[in-house]
Design an enzyme around this catalytic site. Sequence first.
Site, PDB file in Angstrom:
ATOM      1  N   TYR A  61       0.806  -1.219   0.000  1.00 48.34           N
ATOM      2  CA  TYR A  61       0.000   0.000   0.000  1.00 48.34           C
ATOM      3  C   TYR A  61       0.842   1.274   0.000  1.00 48.34           C
ATOM      4  O   TYR A  61       0.388   2.314  -0.481  1.00 48.34           O
ATOM      5  CB  TYR A  61      -0.946  -0.008   1.199  1.00 48.34           C
ATOM      6  N   GLN A  78     -18.751 -15.383  -0.055  1.00 49.95           N
ATOM      7  CA  GLN A  78     -19.757 -15.803   0.913  1.00 49.95           C
ATOM      8  C   GLN A  78     -19.493 -17.233   1.371  1.00 49.95           C
ATOM      9  O   GLN A  78     -19.263 -18.130   0.562  1.00 49.95           O
ATOM     10  CB  GLN A  78     -21.161 -15.696   0.306  1.00 49.95           C
ATOM     11  N   ARG A  84     -26.226 -12.575   3.332  1.00 48.84           N
ATOM     12  CA  ARG A  84     -25.774 -11.541   2.403  1.00 48.84           C
ATOM     13  C   ARG A  84     -25.347 -10.293   3.165  1.00 48.84           C
ATOM     14  O   ARG A  84     -24.366  -9.644   2.812  1.00 48.84           O
ATOM     15  CB  ARG A  84     -26.900 -11.209   1.425  1.00 48.84           C
ATOM     16  N   ASN A 116     -17.545  -6.384  -5.594  1.00 48.85           N
ATOM     17  CA  ASN A 116     -18.999  -6.330  -5.387  1.00 48.85           C
ATOM     18  C   ASN A 116     -19.382  -6.397  -3.912  1.00 48.85           C
ATOM     19  O   ASN A 116     -18.648  -6.974  -3.109  1.00 48.85           O
ATOM     20  CB  ASN A 116     -19.664  -7.490  -6.143  1.00 48.85           C
ATOM     21  N   ALA A 146     -21.834  -3.595 -22.509  1.00 48.18           N
ATOM     22  CA  ALA A 146     -21.104  -4.299 -23.566  1.00 48.18           C
ATOM     23  C   ALA A 146     -21.874  -5.549 -23.998  1.00 48.18           C
ATOM     24  O   ALA A 146     -21.961  -5.859 -25.203  1.00 48.18           O
ATOM     25  CB  ALA A 146     -19.708  -4.675 -23.073  1.00 48.18           C
ATOM     26  N   ARG A 147     -22.433  -6.249 -23.028  1.00 49.95           N
ATOM     27  CA  ARG A 147     -23.257  -7.422 -23.356  1.00 49.95           C
ATOM     28  C   ARG A 147     -24.490  -7.001 -24.162  1.00 49.95           C
ATOM     29  O   ARG A 147     -24.875  -7.669 -25.132  1.00 49.95           O
ATOM     30  CB  ARG A 147     -23.702  -8.116 -22.066  1.00 49.95           C
ATOM     31  N   HIS A 164     -25.208   2.280 -30.004  1.00 50.92           N
ATOM     32  CA  HIS A 164     -25.170   3.221 -28.883  1.00 50.92           C
ATOM     33  C   HIS A 164     -26.344   2.900 -27.957  1.00 50.92           C
ATOM     34  O   HIS A 164     -27.488   3.299 -28.220  1.00 50.92           O
ATOM     35  CB  HIS A 164     -25.233   4.658 -29.389  1.00 50.92           C
ATOM     36  N   HIS A 171     -25.599  -2.290 -10.660  1.00 43.39           N
ATOM     37  CA  HIS A 171     -24.950  -3.434 -11.307  1.00 43.39           C
ATOM     38  C   HIS A 171     -25.510  -4.671 -10.615  1.00 43.39           C
ATOM     39  O   HIS A 171     -24.945  -5.190  -9.650  1.00 43.39           O
ATOM     40  CB  HIS A 171     -23.434  -3.364 -11.144  1.00 43.39           C
TER      41      HIS A 171
END
Length: 298
Positions: A61, A78, A84, A116, A146-147, A164, A171
């Site tokens: 670091y 997990q 969660r 995430n 992108a997908r 476009h 997300h």
Amino acid sequence: MIVGTGNVGASIAFAMLNQRTPVEELILTDIDTADAEGEVLDLSDALAVAPSWLKIRVGDYHDAANCDICILTAGANQKPGETRIDLLQKNARITNEIVDQIMASGFDGIFIVVANPMDTLSYLTWQYSGLPSERVIGTGTVLDSARLRLQIARELDVHPKSVHAYQIGEHGDSEFSLWSSANVGGEPLTQLLSQSKRNEIEDFARTEAYEIIEKKGATHYGIGACTVHIINCILGDERRILPVSTLDDCNDVYYGFPAVIGKSGVIRRLELKLTEEEGIKLQQSINIIKNTLKSIKE
């Protein structure tokens, strides 16, 4: 600097090596030093034939002080019996510890958050670091978009770069396609594709990750390439429009939305006119992220 040399961190490094990039030095760091050292050795083997030449090494670091960009991929998985919320709390603590140490080094660059839940951790990184929000960027819905573009391109038999269209919002499961402004060469996609076909493509963009995870256990090549795309936009001051996760000042939350990206980070978020239905979907997505933040704070 890439923090975390698991599948995602290693894939970002490999994607960087295989593109022409302005990056001059890449530092890898991980709690498992041996893993980081192994990745450096493996990546270095490709230098003689790679399109880019850069220095690759293991660091810590303290090295962040001289870095332009720090990419955060580190996080816990997990465990059985773990909820969660337990996982969220754990990853929030991990992010806090990492950001504190990076900032203590004198880091004054840009954070890119990949770990995430990405939108939540992007917000927390902004809070923990004390940096201006334009210098804390989440990967947002760049991969999801992108997908989306790829599926549209396949359906219309055009190149994806001529499409476009954006996925926006969280997300995650509440993201959605912004069809009202989507076009190919100026032709609205609402006229080129039927509603049923648009629904099919949107579902694919939102859920493909589940299929990949079911088949191979994780997704990492796509996000690796997308993260390098963001890095190159910053270092090259390209001012491209990407649906990264940025701060919505009005709602005090991070989520994926088109923004202009350059050397200072987020130059500005676009002010797109959404339909009433899209506005409702976006607010629902915002509420989900805010509830996640609330659960961590509690």
